[in-house]
Design a protein around this motif. Structure first.
Motif, PDB file in Angstrom:
ATOM      1  N   ARG A  56       0.794  -1.194   0.050  1.00  0.00           N
ATOM      2  CA  ARG A  56       0.141  -0.307  -0.103  1.00  0.00           C
ATOM      3  C   ARG A  56       0.777   1.319  -0.189  1.00  0.00           C
ATOM      4  O   ARG A  56       0.666   2.288   0.707  1.00  0.00           O
ATOM      5  CB  ARG A  56      -0.764   0.117   1.171  1.00  0.00           C
ATOM      6  CG  ARG A  56      -1.946  -1.100   1.040  1.00  0.00           C
ATOM      7  CD  ARG A  56      -3.008  -1.277   2.256  1.00  0.00           C
ATOM      8  NE  ARG A  56      -3.782  -2.269   2.191  1.00  0.00           N
ATOM      9  CZ  ARG A  56      -3.636  -3.458   2.665  1.00  0.00           C
ATOM     10  NH1 ARG A  56      -2.413  -3.634   3.063  1.00  0.00           N
ATOM     11  NH2 ARG A  56      -4.614  -4.316   2.583  1.00  0.00           N
ATOM     12  N   ASP A  57       1.934   1.117  -0.686  1.00  0.00           N
ATOM     13  CA  ASP A  57       2.917   2.263  -0.884  1.00  0.00           C
ATOM     14  C   ASP A  57       2.554   2.979  -2.183  1.00  0.00           C
ATOM     15  O   ASP A  57       2.997   2.400  -3.443  1.00  0.00           O
ATOM     16  CB  ASP A  57       4.219   2.028  -0.583  1.00  0.00           C
ATOM     17  CG  ASP A  57       5.264   2.724  -0.969  1.00  0.00           C
ATOM     18  OD1 ASP A  57       5.001   4.115  -0.776  1.00  0.00           O
ATOM     19  OD2 ASP A  57       6.414   2.769  -0.998  1.00  0.00           O
ATOM     20  N   ILE A  58       1.931   4.127  -2.317  1.00  0.00           N
ATOM     21  CA  ILE A  58       1.730   4.718  -3.459  1.00  0.00           C
ATOM     22  C   ILE A  58       2.980   5.063  -4.400  1.00  0.00           C
ATOM     23  O   ILE A  58       2.821   5.105  -5.621  1.00  0.00           O
ATOM     24  CB  ILE A  58       0.629   5.908  -3.389  1.00  0.00           C
ATOM     25  CG1 ILE A  58       0.093   6.452  -4.722  1.00  0.00           C
ATOM     26  CG2 ILE A  58       1.482   7.051  -2.898  1.00  0.00           C
ATOM     27  CD1 ILE A  58      -0.826   5.371  -5.449  1.00  0.00           C
ATOM     28  N   VAL A  59       4.019   5.445  -3.761  1.00  0.00           N
ATOM     29  CA  VAL A  59       5.213   5.953  -4.422  1.00  0.00           C
ATOM     30  C   VAL A  59       5.891   4.736  -5.359  1.00  0.00           C
ATOM     31  O   VAL A  59       6.128   4.890  -6.297  1.00  0.00           O
ATOM     32  CB  VAL A  59       6.159   6.685  -3.572  1.00  0.00           C
ATOM     33  CG1 VAL A  59       7.462   7.042  -4.360  1.00  0.00           C
ATOM     34  CG2 VAL A  59       5.580   7.711  -3.029  1.00  0.00           C
ATOM     35  N   THR A  60       5.880   3.549  -4.448  1.00  0.00           N
ATOM     36  CA  THR A  60       6.525   2.602  -5.292  1.00  0.00           C
ATOM     37  C   THR A  60       5.550   1.998  -6.128  1.00  0.00           C
ATOM     38  O   THR A  60       6.113   1.591  -7.375  1.00  0.00           O
ATOM     39  CB  THR A  60       6.543   1.281  -4.144  1.00  0.00           C
ATOM     40  OG1 THR A  60       7.439   1.821  -3.013  1.00  0.00           O
ATOM     41  CG2 THR A  60       7.266   0.017  -4.732  1.00  0.00           C
ATOM     42  N   PHE A  61       4.361   2.089  -6.165  1.00  0.00           N
ATOM     43  CA  PHE A  61       3.456   1.603  -7.229  1.00  0.00           C
ATOM     44  C   PHE A  61       3.535   2.436  -8.573  1.00  0.00           C
ATOM     45  O   PHE A  61       3.733   2.030  -9.524  1.00  0.00           O
ATOM     46  CB  PHE A  61       2.154   1.519  -6.862  1.00  0.00           C
ATOM     47  CG  PHE A  61       1.163   1.167  -7.711  1.00  0.00           C
ATOM     48  CD1 PHE A  61       1.135   0.089  -8.468  1.00  0.00           C
ATOM     49  CD2 PHE A  61       0.403   2.526  -8.334  1.00  0.00           C
ATOM     50  CE1 PHE A  61      -0.115  -0.304  -9.654  1.00  0.00           C
ATOM     51  CE2 PHE A  61      -0.694   2.020  -9.246  1.00  0.00           C
ATOM     52  CZ  PHE A  61      -0.588   0.892  -9.821  1.00  0.00           C
ATOM     53  N   THR A  62       3.576   3.972  -8.272  1.00  0.00           N
ATOM     54  CA  THR A  62       3.472   5.021  -9.327  1.00  0.00           C
ATOM     55  C   THR A  62       4.807   4.500 -10.218  1.00  0.00           C
ATOM     56  O   THR A  62       4.603   4.627 -11.264  1.00  0.00           O
ATOM     57  CB  THR A  62       3.300   6.327  -8.804  1.00  0.00           C
ATOM     58  OG1 THR A  62       2.105   6.335  -8.018  1.00  0.00           O
ATOM     59  CG2 THR A  62       3.282   7.273  -9.839  1.00  0.00           C
ATOM     60  N   ILE A  63       6.029   4.674  -9.575  1.00  0.00           N
ATOM     61  CA  ILE A  63       7.187   4.657 -10.090  1.00  0.00           C
ATOM     62  C   ILE A  63       7.391   3.172 -10.886  1.00  0.00           C
ATOM     63  O   ILE A  63       7.956   3.249 -12.107  1.00  0.00           O
ATOM     64  CB  ILE A  63       8.320   4.881  -9.256  1.00  0.00           C
ATOM     65  CG1 ILE A  63       8.499   6.251  -8.647  1.00  0.00           C
ATOM     66  CG2 ILE A  63       9.768   4.554  -9.621  1.00  0.00           C
ATOM     67  CD1 ILE A  63       9.207   6.439  -7.609  1.00  0.00           C
ATOM     68  N   SER A  64       7.101   2.180 -10.245  1.00  0.00           N
ATOM     69  CA  SER A  64       6.908   0.847 -10.781  1.00  0.00           C
ATOM     70  C   SER A  64       6.133   0.768 -12.170  1.00  0.00           C
ATOM     71  O   SER A  64       6.690   0.104 -12.940  1.00  0.00           O
ATOM     72  CB  SER A  64       6.999  -0.245  -9.941  1.00  0.00           C
ATOM     73  OG  SER A  64       7.644   0.014  -8.698  1.00  0.00           O
ATOM     74  N   PHE A  65       5.023   1.125 -11.873  1.00  0.00           N
ATOM     75  CA  PHE A  65       4.145   1.209 -12.931  1.00  0.00           C
ATOM     76  C   PHE A  65       4.427   1.909 -14.201  1.00  0.00           C
ATOM     77  O   PHE A  65       4.382   1.472 -15.431  1.00  0.00           O
ATOM     78  CB  PHE A  65       2.689   1.664 -12.613  1.00  0.00           C
ATOM     79  CG  PHE A  65       1.350   1.234 -13.692  1.00  0.00           C
ATOM     80  CD1 PHE A  65       1.061   0.221 -13.774  1.00  0.00           C
ATOM     81  CD2 PHE A  65       0.980   2.558 -14.043  1.00  0.00           C
ATOM     82  CE1 PHE A  65       0.058  -0.009 -14.917  1.00  0.00           C
ATOM     83  CE2 PHE A  65       0.109   2.203 -15.122  1.00  0.00           C
ATOM     84  CZ  PHE A  65      -0.626   1.027 -15.520  1.00  0.00           C
ATOM     85  N   THR A  66       5.070   3.295 -14.035  1.00  0.00           N
ATOM     86  CA  THR A  66       5.633   3.866 -14.950  1.00  0.00           C
ATOM     87  C   THR A  66       6.700   3.448 -15.823  1.00  0.00           C
ATOM     88  O   THR A  66       6.682   3.301 -16.962  1.00  0.00           O
ATOM     89  CB  THR A  66       5.981   5.407 -14.326  1.00  0.00           C
ATOM     90  OG1 THR A  66       4.946   6.115 -13.914  1.00  0.00           O
ATOM     91  CG2 THR A  66       6.495   6.339 -15.701  1.00  0.00           C
ATOM     92  N   CYS A  67       7.610   2.638 -14.950  1.00  0.00           N
ATOM     93  CA  CYS A  67       8.629   2.089 -15.601  1.00  0.00           C
ATOM     94  C   CYS A  67       8.234   0.794 -16.440  1.00  0.00           C
ATOM     95  O   CYS A  67       8.636   0.333 -17.425  1.00  0.00           O
ATOM     96  CB  CYS A  67       9.465   1.401 -14.559  1.00  0.00           C
ATOM     97  SG  CYS A  67      10.504   2.656 -13.906  1.00  0.00           S
ATOM     98  N   PHE A  68       7.134   0.074 -15.957  1.00  0.00           N
ATOM     99  CA  PHE A  68       6.418  -1.100 -16.604  1.00  0.00           C
ATOM    100  C   PHE A  68       6.044  -0.673 -17.887  1.00  0.00           C
ATOM    101  O   PHE A  68       6.233  -1.252 -18.983  1.00  0.00           O
ATOM    102  CB  PHE A  68       5.450  -1.709 -15.681  1.00  0.00           C
ATOM    103  CG  PHE A  68       4.743  -2.786 -16.447  1.00  0.00           C
ATOM    104  CD1 PHE A  68       5.299  -3.952 -16.446  1.00  0.00           C
ATOM    105  CD2 PHE A  68       3.364  -2.687 -16.664  1.00  0.00           C
ATOM    106  CE1 PHE A  68       4.635  -5.200 -17.101  1.00  0.00           C
ATOM    107  CE2 PHE A  68       2.722  -3.649 -17.371  1.00  0.00           C
ATOM    108  CZ  PHE A  68       3.674  -4.871 -17.608  1.00  0.00           C
TER     109      PHE A  68
END
Length: 116
Positions: A56-68
């Motif tokens: 439930r970490d929005i920063v990890t999700f956002t950066i990883s999703f952008t890289c994906f």
């Protein structure tokens, strides 16, 4: 709601890890080695995005999703480039065969002319 989010995160993590394993499996074969490497590398940020959902970490999700997403775009362009190269090499081989046939036919004709 948090149970559904966690379940979705674990499901996405399982899919991402399965995709990475499939990419490694593809990389074992010499014909699909390059594509397999790109495919496996493409899903690594997907696994990180899934872990961002689980934590439930929005920063990890956002950066990883952008890289994906960026890796997916690169993977798509790389696949198109390899496909175009493959098609042009097939056309080149056909043209070479055609010119070889023409040369062989010309040699037969010249041989017949010299013989007569």
């Amino acid at each position: 709601m948090s149970f559904l989010l966690g379940a979705f995160g674990y499901l996405m993590l399982a899919v991402s890890l399965a995709a990475i394993a499939f990419g490694v499996f593809m990389a074992i074969n010499s014909k699909t080695r390059g594509t397999g490497k790109y495919f496996a590398l493409w899903w690594v940020p997907g696994a990180a995005a899934a872990s961002g959902i689980i934590m439930r970490d929005i920063v990890t999700f956002t950066i990883s999703f952008t890289c994906f997403c960026i890796a997916g775009i690169v993977f798509a362009f790389e696949a198109r480039g390899a496909e175009g190269t493959k098609r042009s090499s097939v056309k080149k081989k056909r043209a070479d065969r055609k010119s070889e046939r023409t040369t062989a036919e010309n040699e037969k004709r010249n041989y017949r002319r010299r013989a007569s």
